[in-house]
Design a protein around this motif. Structure first.
Motif, PDB file in Angstrom:
ATOM      1  N   VAL A  95       0.946  -1.109   0.160  1.00  0.00           N
ATOM      2  CA  VAL A  95       0.139   0.161  -0.117  1.00  0.00           C
ATOM      3  C   VAL A  95       0.792   1.205   0.180  1.00  0.00           C
ATOM      4  CG1 VAL A  95      -1.639   1.267   1.344  1.00  0.00           C
ATOM      5  CG2 VAL A  95      -1.971  -0.986   1.104  1.00  0.00           C
ATOM      6  N   LEU A  96       0.598   2.257  -0.876  1.00  0.00           N
ATOM      7  CA  LEU A  96       1.340   3.483  -1.190  1.00  0.00           C
ATOM      8  C   LEU A  96       0.683   4.449   0.026  1.00  0.00           C
ATOM      9  CD1 LEU A  96       2.163   3.652  -4.816  1.00  0.00           C
ATOM     10  CD2 LEU A  96       3.713   3.180  -3.080  1.00  0.00           C
ATOM     11  N   ASN A  97       1.615   5.146   0.674  1.00  0.00           N
ATOM     12  CA  ASN A  97       1.258   6.333   1.462  1.00  0.00           C
ATOM     13  C   ASN A  97       1.385   7.666   0.767  1.00  0.00           C
ATOM     14  OD1 ASN A  97       0.581   4.801   3.924  1.00  0.00           O
ATOM     15  ND2 ASN A  97       3.033   4.461   3.721  1.00  0.00           N
ATOM     16  N   VAL A  98       0.005   8.066   0.457  1.00  0.00           N
ATOM     17  CA  VAL A  98       0.013   9.287  -0.272  1.00  0.00           C
ATOM     18  C   VAL A  98      -0.672  10.567   0.675  1.00  0.00           C
ATOM     19  CG1 VAL A  98      -1.263  10.144  -2.230  1.00  0.00           C
ATOM     20  CG2 VAL A  98      -0.689   7.824  -2.591  1.00  0.00           C
ATOM     21  N   GLY A  99       0.082  11.679   0.079  1.00  0.00           N
ATOM     22  CA  GLY A  99      -0.350  12.768   0.866  1.00  0.00           C
ATOM     23  C   GLY A  99      -0.949  13.789  -0.094  1.00  0.00           C
ATOM     24  N   LEU A 100      -1.835  14.430   0.061  1.00  0.00           N
ATOM     25  CA  LEU A 100      -2.627  15.377  -0.732  1.00  0.00           C
ATOM     26  C   LEU A 100      -2.402  16.589  -0.027  1.00  0.00           C
ATOM     27  CD1 LEU A 100      -4.870  16.189  -2.804  1.00  0.00           C
ATOM     28  CD2 LEU A 100      -6.561  15.938  -1.089  1.00  0.00           C
ATOM     29  N   PRO A 110       8.574  10.753   6.813  1.00  0.00           N
ATOM     30  CA  PRO A 110       8.868   9.738   6.328  1.00  0.00           C
ATOM     31  C   PRO A 110       7.760   8.668   5.969  1.00  0.00           C
ATOM     32  CG  PRO A 110       9.594   9.992   8.430  1.00  0.00           C
ATOM     33  CD  PRO A 110       8.890  11.225   8.069  1.00  0.00           C
ATOM     34  N   GLY A 111       6.807   9.079   6.423  1.00  0.00           N
ATOM     35  CA  GLY A 111       5.491   8.114   6.218  1.00  0.00           C
ATOM     36  C   GLY A 111       4.646   8.690   4.939  1.00  0.00           C
ATOM     37  N   ILE A 112       5.294   9.289   4.062  1.00  0.00           N
ATOM     38  CA  ILE A 112       4.564   9.734   2.725  1.00  0.00           C
ATOM     39  C   ILE A 112       5.361   9.009   1.673  1.00  0.00           C
ATOM     40  CG2 ILE A 112       4.027  11.460   1.170  1.00  0.00           C
ATOM     41  CD1 ILE A 112       2.297  11.716   3.616  1.00  0.00           C
ATOM     42  N   ASP A 113       5.017   8.482   0.864  1.00  0.00           N
ATOM     43  CA  ASP A 113       5.526   7.759  -0.417  1.00  0.00           C
ATOM     44  C   ASP A 113       5.525   8.819  -1.967  1.00  0.00           C
ATOM     45  OD1 ASP A 113       6.389   5.430   0.844  1.00  0.00           O
ATOM     46  OD2 ASP A 113       4.282   4.727   0.575  1.00  0.00           O
ATOM     47  N   ALA A 114       4.289   9.315  -1.659  1.00  0.00           N
ATOM     48  CA  ALA A 114       4.195   9.952  -3.045  1.00  0.00           C
ATOM     49  C   ALA A 114       3.099  11.354  -2.593  1.00  0.00           C
ATOM     50  CB  ALA A 114       3.254   9.149  -4.125  1.00  0.00           C
ATOM     51  N   ALA A 173       6.614  20.569  -6.407  1.00  0.00           N
ATOM     52  CA  ALA A 173       7.006  19.261  -7.265  1.00  0.00           C
ATOM     53  C   ALA A 173       8.439  19.015  -7.083  1.00  0.00           C
ATOM     54  CB  ALA A 173       6.471  19.285  -8.709  1.00  0.00           C
ATOM     55  N   VAL A 174       9.432  20.286  -7.337  1.00  0.00           N
ATOM     56  CA  VAL A 174      10.610  19.946  -6.903  1.00  0.00           C
ATOM     57  C   VAL A 174      10.953  19.540  -5.742  1.00  0.00           C
ATOM     58  CG1 VAL A 174      12.821  21.511  -6.899  1.00  0.00           C
ATOM     59  CG2 VAL A 174      11.141  21.631  -8.894  1.00  0.00           C
ATOM     60  N   GLU A 175      10.249  20.038  -4.750  1.00  0.00           N
ATOM     61  CA  GLU A 175      10.825  19.840  -3.328  1.00  0.00           C
ATOM     62  C   GLU A 175      10.387  18.327  -2.888  1.00  0.00           C
ATOM     63  OE1 GLU A 175      10.076  22.789  -0.434  1.00  0.00           O
ATOM     64  OE2 GLU A 175      10.570  21.483   1.135  1.00  0.00           O
ATOM     65  N   ALA A 176       9.217  17.842  -3.692  1.00  0.00           N
ATOM     66  CA  ALA A 176       8.888  16.406  -3.628  1.00  0.00           C
ATOM     67  C   ALA A 176      10.024  15.479  -3.933  1.00  0.00           C
ATOM     68  CB  ALA A 176       7.455  16.245  -3.908  1.00  0.00           C
ATOM     69  N   LYS A 187       9.942  11.746  -3.409  1.00  0.00           N
ATOM     70  CA  LYS A 187       8.417  11.436  -3.367  1.00  0.00           C
ATOM     71  C   LYS A 187       8.042  11.629  -4.967  1.00  0.00           C
ATOM     72  CE  LYS A 187       9.084  11.299   0.799  1.00  0.00           C
ATOM     73  NZ  LYS A 187       8.439  12.036   2.036  1.00  0.00           N
ATOM     74  N   HIS A 188       7.205  10.544  -5.218  1.00  0.00           N
ATOM     75  CA  HIS A 188       6.540  10.837  -6.483  1.00  0.00           C
ATOM     76  C   HIS A 188       5.188  11.610  -6.451  1.00  0.00           C
ATOM     77  CE1 HIS A 188       8.676   7.139  -7.416  1.00  0.00           C
ATOM     78  NE2 HIS A 188       8.133   6.465  -6.121  1.00  0.00           N
ATOM     79  N   VAL A 189       5.243  12.363  -7.862  1.00  0.00           N
ATOM     80  CA  VAL A 189       4.275  13.502  -7.651  1.00  0.00           C
ATOM     81  C   VAL A 189       3.168  13.220  -8.844  1.00  0.00           C
ATOM     82  CG1 VAL A 189       4.383  15.973  -8.323  1.00  0.00           C
ATOM     83  CG2 VAL A 189       6.085  14.854  -7.370  1.00  0.00           C
ATOM     84  N   TYR A 190       2.025  13.552  -8.230  1.00  0.00           N
ATOM     85  CA  TYR A 190       0.650  13.833  -9.176  1.00  0.00           C
ATOM     86  C   TYR A 190       0.384  15.491  -9.058  1.00  0.00           C
ATOM     87  CZ  TYR A 190      -3.904  13.223 -11.188  1.00  0.00           C
ATOM     88  OH  TYR A 190      -5.006  13.341 -12.201  1.00  0.00           O
ATOM     89  N   VAL A 191       0.607  16.229 -10.342  1.00  0.00           N
ATOM     90  CA  VAL A 191       0.356  17.570  -9.881  1.00  0.00           C
ATOM     91  C   VAL A 191      -0.636  18.009 -11.031  1.00  0.00           C
ATOM     92  CG1 VAL A 191       2.373  17.908 -11.592  1.00  0.00           C
ATOM     93  CG2 VAL A 191       1.670  19.630 -10.194  1.00  0.00           C
TER      94      VAL A 191
END
Lengths: 359, 510
Positions: free
Chosen positions: B71-76, B151-155, B169-172, B177-181
């Protein structure tokens, strides 16, 4: 020109080779042996499962929906129902040169073919309905279809009167011979087309399978013919649209529960001979394409009956021959390119769909 | 039936291979039936080959199974209008939404295999909303930087104003961290190029949020155009007509909003120093400091569709644009009326676009080919050109009527029906395609598909549907139009300098 003349216009797709392999009567094997897709949604709020399945078959798409049974049961029921439809198609598909029915047609006037019980059941049912509809429906009308440029044949002109007469000579249930589990045609050039009944019979058989699995809410649809088993919870029936024969979209909608509906029309399949539009539904009594209305729809308790009855209604344009308890709708051309829906019998309360809506 | 009788479900590849002929052919019989001769031509004439090879619209696959892998941990980051939509698309909503009958994007689909591990917003009510919608799993963050660093965020999903896309996006990316923008990818050209470097250096997967790329309609149109049904396409037109306050970027401002629950300083960023202003905060698209105007916000949707249908446009050679504020004189900076012409000399194509936020008339995208014209909006229609050489024989004999489509895919209805009865298989064609359809006719939220594509790309280390290089093309294309309008001259792309410059060769004055 004699009655062999039609062959001069036609390109025969399959030449007879005298082989009688007797492939009939086979049931679906362990798998369907064909692509299909099943998707199951577990609806939130304890609203049960919603299974949808699709399978290309019978020259169209077969769609199946099952509600409110456990997922594993729904899946098993769906696969079994699709297998039933696939089995009928394997037997009765005239577009498949290797189907038992194609073999029977290819060997017309020469030999009988051992086809087995399931196909014979469909043929017998079709012949009986032919009697009931007084010749307006005839499973042996294939020579007429060929003469008019359907069923794999193409011509640059419509058939002459003589060519029509030749075709009609080999149309009729008396040309069909059944002996044991073998089926044959007594005259060369004769042919059986189950296109106006096989889909319906297949749907009925699939519905029987679903019932045996304990399914009480389902929808089985094949190429515009369908059976509504039960209905969704909190609804008076499945919501069914009646296709507009002239434009994309619908001209009416109605609820349907525990009933079958089938529609016949020439708007999907026709040929054009120098501006004369000729539909694929033939009047076996005259040898001419039927032109009574734009589409004919029948609701009754069996999809096989609805399928054949819709064809007969389209051919005759009158509901007089329909058995009691059926409902019917016909769509006829109106002013300014509009259409009019007429209905009668035990027809569900239908709602017209305004022009341009639902497109 | 015994257990052993159940057929194994097929793979998507098998399914598509098997279905490739039937449903697609069915689809195009819709058009065939409108013209007598066409049905035969479709099987025996010039269309036969094409139709037999058409792909099945929409994705197919077996639902119900969670994707392979952890399971991927995603941050919005950004729980505003779009952020909330993305949460629903991903399968998360507030209980009240579900009670009201709102369907999740994942209903009937395989779950995405994610946990919303963190949400961030600088407007407190939005932040609270996100935590509840996550099912209580999300840690609330007021600072995007803190969420990214966790550290608990993968993307991360970035649904923030345009001016924050690149910085976050650059910071991530730098944090791995993978990025959906969301679109538009960047606020300016340099930002897009810098972000691309950072993303590539970090080796993370970036998906630009053009969910239209998942629309089966466009995939079908692309196949038609790619197979040459239209002949050489030399002109394409696209449009946006929006009306009403919401689509004119004047949506309602919450009454409870104020300095107490809005972090104005965090919103401004990028060195901007405006006084606190709720209109700027909630209607940021109207201001150049935060938004990218109609070009970045609306045109990019149309560009994305045309890029997909035309098989990759690349960066245009030149652009010339103009615009004005004619409909909404409310103090906004970005024009509500905008038009642009892009030239693609290398592929021999011109693309025109115009937009208004003061009219809601729906217009088709149109692709003009030497042999046929394609209209594209809620359906695909192809009309033979009267002077086509390819269809000349058919036109001459009247077997093709140039006023009727020779091919059409006309989905759209069916949302209110369970099935249809017809002479043949019309229903299979016409069932709903609000966004994207599967072979079973189900409508699927394209944002769900786009998120799934991103997550699959992360898990399998492949390129997503709208990857970083395409994001750069999108941003540069959009900014070329904006710069042309703001500079008042035609602009061109200087590939060597990687800059947009005034096109002095044609008399540009900037």
């Amino acid at each position: 020109m004699g009655c062999g003349g039609a062959e001069g216009r036609a390109r025969s797709r399959h030449r007879g080779d005298g082989v009688i392999p007797g492939p009939g009567g086979q049931r679906a094997g362990p798998g369907l042996g064909r692509p299909y897709e099943i998707r199951v949604a577990v609806r939130p709020g304890g609203r049960g499962t919603d299974l949808r399945a699709v399978m290309p078959a019978m020259g169209t798409g077969v769609h199946l929906r099952i509600l409110d049974v456990p997922e594993s049961l729904a899946r098993r029921a769906a696969v079994a129902a699709l297998a039933e439809i696939a089995a009928i198609e394997r037997l009765a598909n005239v577009h498949d040169p290797d189907s038992p029915l194609s073999l029977v047609n290819r060997l017309a006037g020469r030999q009988m073919v051992r086809v087995g019980g399931p196909l014979l059941d469909v043929v017998r049912r079709g012949m009986d309905l032919g009697v009931a509809f007084q010749g307006a429906f005839d499973i042996t009308a294939l020579p007429l279809l060929r003469a008019w440029g359907f069923g794999g044949y193409r011509f640059d002109r419509p058939p002459t009167g003589e060519e029509c007469d030749c075709a009609r000579e080999v149309v009729g249930r008396h040309h069909v011979e059944i002996s044991g589990d073998a089926l044959g045609l007594r005259r060369a050039g004769a042919g059986i087309d189950l296109g106006s009944i096989a889909k319906g019979v297949a749907i009925d058989r699939a519905v029987d399978v679903l019932r045996r699995f304990g399914v009480r809410r389902a929808l089985v649809e094949a190429g515009g013919d369908l059976y509504a088993l039960g209905c969704p919870r909190d609804a008076p029936g499945w919501r069914i649209g009646l296709r507009h024969p002239l434009r994309p979209g619908w001209c009416a909608s109605f609820p349907l529960a525990d009933a079958a509906v089938a529609t016949s029309g020439a708007y999907e399949s026709f040929v054009d001979y120098d501006g004369r539009r000729c539909g694929h539904v033939m009047d076996p009594r005259t040898g001419q394409p039927a032109e009574t209305c734009l589409s004919a729809t029948v609701m009754t308790n069996s999809a096989g009956l609805a399928d054949a009855a819709a064809t007969a209604l389209f051919v005759t344009g009158t509901p007089d021959h329909l058995p009691p308890g059926t409902g019917w709708m016909t769509v006829v051309g109106g002013k300014g390119g509009r259409v009019e829906v007429q209905s009668g019998g035990v027809v569900p309360r239908w709602t017209p769909v305004p022009e341009g809506e639902g497109v | 039936m015994s257990k052993g009788d159940e057929a194994p479900l097929l793979t998507r590849r098998d399914l598509l291979a098997g279905l490739a002929t039937t449903p697609a052919l069915v689809a195009f019989v819709v058009a065939a039936r409108t013209h007598a001769a066409y049905r035969k031509d479709s099987r025996h004439g010039i269309f036969g080959d094409l139709l037999e090879r058409l792909p099945l619209p929409g994705g197919a696959g077996e639902s119900g199974a969670a994707p392979a892998g952890p399971v991927l941990n995603v941050g919005l980051i950004g729980v505003g209008y779009r952020g909330k939509q993305l949460l629903v698309a991903a399968g998360f909503a507030q209980p009240g939404q579900l009670a009201a009958g709102e369907s999740l994007g994942t209903d009937g689909e395989a779950p995405l295999g994610i946990r919303i591990a963190g949400v961030c917003d600088i407007y407190q009510p939005n932040l609270d909303w996100g935590v509840v919608a996550s099912g209580g799993t999300a840690v609330p963050y007021r600072k995007a930087r803190d969420l990214i660093a966790s550290p608990g965020i993968d993307a991360v999903i970035l649904a923030v104003p345009d001016h924050w896309h690149v910085p976050l996006a650059v910071e991530a990316a730098r944090a791995g961290k993978h990025v959906y923008v969301e679109k538009c990818f960047s606020h300016d050209v340099d930002g897009a190029l810098a972000a691309a470097e950072a993303v590539k250096a970090a080796g993370v997967v970036l998906q630009l949020g053009h969910q239209g790329r998942q629309n089966s309609l466009y995939a079908l149109a692309a196949r038609l155009a790619g197979d040459g049904l239209l002949g050489g396409i030399r002109l394409a037109q696209a449009f946006t007509n929006h009306n009403g306050p919401v689509l004119a970027w004047n949506g309602a401002i919450p009454k409870e909003a104020g300095p107490r629950n809005v972090d104005w300083e965090a919103f401004e960023g990028n060195g901007a120093t405006h006084p606190f202003d709720l209109d700027r905060f909630f209607h940021w698209r109207k201001y150049w400091a935060y938004g990218t105007g109609l070009s970045g916000d609306a045109f990019t949707h149309e560009w994305d569709a045309l890029d997909l249908v035309l098989g990759g446009l690349g960066i245009p050679g030149t652009a010339i644009a103009s615009g004005g504020i004619y409909g909404w004189r409310d103090g906004r900076e970005t024009p509500d009326t905008y038009q642009v012409v892009y030239e693609y000399p290398e592929r021999g194509l011109a693309l025109t676009y115009n937009a208004t936020q003061a009219n809601g008339w729906r217009r088709d995208k149109i692709l003009f080919g030497a042999d046929a014209t394609m209209t594209l909006e809620g359906g695909v229609r192809v009309y033979a050109d009267r002077d086509s050489t390819r269809y000349a024989e058919f036109l001459k004999t009247g077997r093709i009527d140039p006023d009727r489509p020779i091919a059409a895919y006309l989905p759209g209805d069916g949302r209110w029906l369970d099935a249809g009865t017809s002479a043949t298989q019309h229903w299979a064609v016409s069932r709903g395609l609000l966004y994207s359809t599967t072979p079973t006719g189900r409508r699927v939220n394209t944002a769900t598909l786009h998120l799934r594509d991103w997550l699959d790309a992360i898990r399998s280390r492949r390129q997503p549907a709208c990857p970083i290089d395409l994001a750069v093309v999108e941003a540069v294309t959009a900014h070329m139009g904006t710069l042309s309008m703001r500079w008042g001259c035609r602009v061109r792309w200087d590939a060597a300098a990687r800059k947009v410059v005034p096109d002095r060769d044609t008399g540009g004055t900037a």
